[in-house]
Design an enzyme around this catalytic site. Structure first.
Site, mmCIF file in Angstrom:
data_model
loop_
_atom_site.group_PDB
_atom_site.id
_atom_site.type_symbol
_atom_site.label_atom_id
_atom_site.label_comp_id
_atom_site.label_asym_id
_atom_site.label_seq_id
_atom_site.Cartn_x
_atom_site.Cartn_y
_atom_site.Cartn_z
ATOM 1 N N ASP A 143 0.861 -1.194 0.000
ATOM 2 C CA ASP A 143 0.000 0.000 0.000
ATOM 3 C C ASP A 143 0.898 1.244 0.000
ATOM 4 O OD1 ASP A 143 -2.446 -1.481 0.238
ATOM 5 O OD2 ASP A 143 -1.925 -1.872 2.322
ATOM 6 N N LYS A 184 -0.314 10.071 0.837
ATOM 7 C CA LYS A 184 -0.302 11.378 1.513
ATOM 8 C C LYS A 184 0.883 11.457 2.479
ATOM 9 C CE LYS A 184 -5.260 11.975 1.296
ATOM 10 N NZ LYS A 184 -6.488 11.545 1.904
ATOM 11 N N THR A 224 2.254 -10.387 -9.855
ATOM 12 C CA THR A 224 1.219 -10.331 -8.816
ATOM 13 C C THR A 224 -0.046 -9.689 -9.411
ATOM 14 O OG1 THR A 224 1.543 -8.119 -7.903
ATOM 15 C CG2 THR A 224 3.086 -9.825 -7.185
ATOM 16 N N ARG A 225 -1.136 -9.785 -8.660
ATOM 17 C CA ARG A 225 -2.397 -9.222 -9.156
ATOM 18 C C ARG A 225 -2.302 -7.697 -9.290
ATOM 19 N NH1 ARG A 225 -7.924 -10.181 -5.955
ATOM 20 N NH2 ARG A 225 -7.219 -12.331 -5.977
ATOM 21 N N TYR A 226 -1.699 -7.053 -8.287
ATOM 22 C CA TYR A 226 -1.578 -5.595 -8.359
ATOM 23 C C TYR A 226 -0.649 -5.165 -9.485
ATOM 24 C CZ TYR A 226 -4.479 -4.204 -4.483
ATOM 25 O OH TYR A 226 -5.571 -3.942 -3.681
ATOM 26 N N GLU A 227 0.347 -5.974 -9.754
ATOM 27 C CA GLU A 227 1.262 -5.674 -10.857
ATOM 28 C C GLU A 227 0.504 -5.725 -12.193
ATOM 29 O OE1 GLU A 227 4.364 -8.538 -11.005
ATOM 30 O OE2 GLU A 227 5.566 -7.391 -12.433
#
Ligand SMILES: C[S@@+](CC[C@H](N)C(=O)[O-])C[C@H]1O[C@@H](n2cnc3c(N)ncnc32)[C@H](O)[C@@H]1O
Length: 242
Positions: A143, A147, A217-220
């Site tokens: 993650d 911010k 990976t899935r996020y990749e």
């Protein structure tokens, strides 16, 4: 041997949440069954007395070394690495219930002898493992907490880098990947400041090319589909006797 006091974060920081949701949509029937029946057979008991000094003894079959994947998400990477490396024990850490259930689905039928799961916040586990007990640590698409006021929730920061370095054996590897350029620069800057690890980059383009044994990976996949370019950082633990 547990982590020395100087590496243990204070309790106010451990209260700070680093991950998103713990649960998502209700689990479908098959996943729920696997979550309830398969997970307990490979779940790591986080009681300090149940984390052995030699992590290899967590696995029923002999393994040559132990790897840790922090925040495995849906478990696509972990499941393939476990299948490709049956002689390696892999500890996966993920507090998101639906992610853990997804990993169970990937593992079902493919053997789970070399996988152990800690389904909670990795910060607890980091304090319990013995120095030099890990040969690899994967932090893949963590993650980004974009911010500035949330940067201290990032999983890669000075305090955790000290813990990773402490846990890696000589020559062990820390792998970090992200498509968030701000986090990549942050991670590189903080990792380069630690004298006990060195960046494994042999050519200028190395940080854009995943290592040969890479598993997407899935996020990749999502990042690439958006047109974003991930960066891949690999750091090696220097010998403690240098
Ligand atoms: C952006 S997702 C990436 C998932 C996966 N690595 C991938 O690339 O598809 C980050 C994951 O890290 C997990 N995570 C965040 N903080 C964590 C912590 N303190 N301990 C363990 N996992 C954590 C989250 O639950 C989430 O599943």
């Amino acid at each position: 041997m547990a982590l020395p006091d100087f590496l243990i974060k204070n309790s106010s920081d451990i209260d700070l949440r680093w991950y998103g949701r713990r649960t998502g949509k209700p689990l479908r029937k098959t996943r729920k069954k696997l979550y309830e029946e398969l997970l307990p057979t490979i779940r790591l008991d986080p009681e300090p007395q149940n984390i052995p000094t030699d992590l290899k003894t967590l696995f029923p079959n002999p393994v040559r070394e132990v790897w840790l994947e922090i925040g495995f998400g849906g478990g696509e990477h972990l499941a393939v690495q476990a299948e490709k490396n049956p002689d390696v024990g892999i500890i996966g850490c993920e507090p998101f219930v639906n992610g853990v259930a997804s990993l169970m689905k990937h593992l079902d039928g493919n053997g789970v002898a070399n996988v152990r799961i800690y389904d909670d916040d990795v910060r607890h586990l980091l304090k319990l493992m013995a120095p030099g007990s890990l040969a690899r640590i994967f932090i893949l698409f963590p993650d980004p907490w974009p911010k500035s006021r949330h940067h201290r929730r990032r999983i890669v920061k000075d305090e955790t880098i000290l813990q990773f370095v402490h846990l890696l054996k000589n020559g062990g590897e820390l792998r970090f990947a992200s498509d968030h350029q701000g986090y990549v620069s942050w991670a590189l800057r903080h990792l380069l400041q630690n004298d006990d690890i060195s960046w494994i980059a042999r050519r200028p383009e190395d940080w854009r090319i995943p290592p040969p044994d890479w598993v997407e990976t899935r996020y990749e996949q999502k990042a690439k589909a958006r047109g974003d370019t991930p960066a891949y950082l690999r750091f090696e633990r220097k010998s403690r006797f240098d």
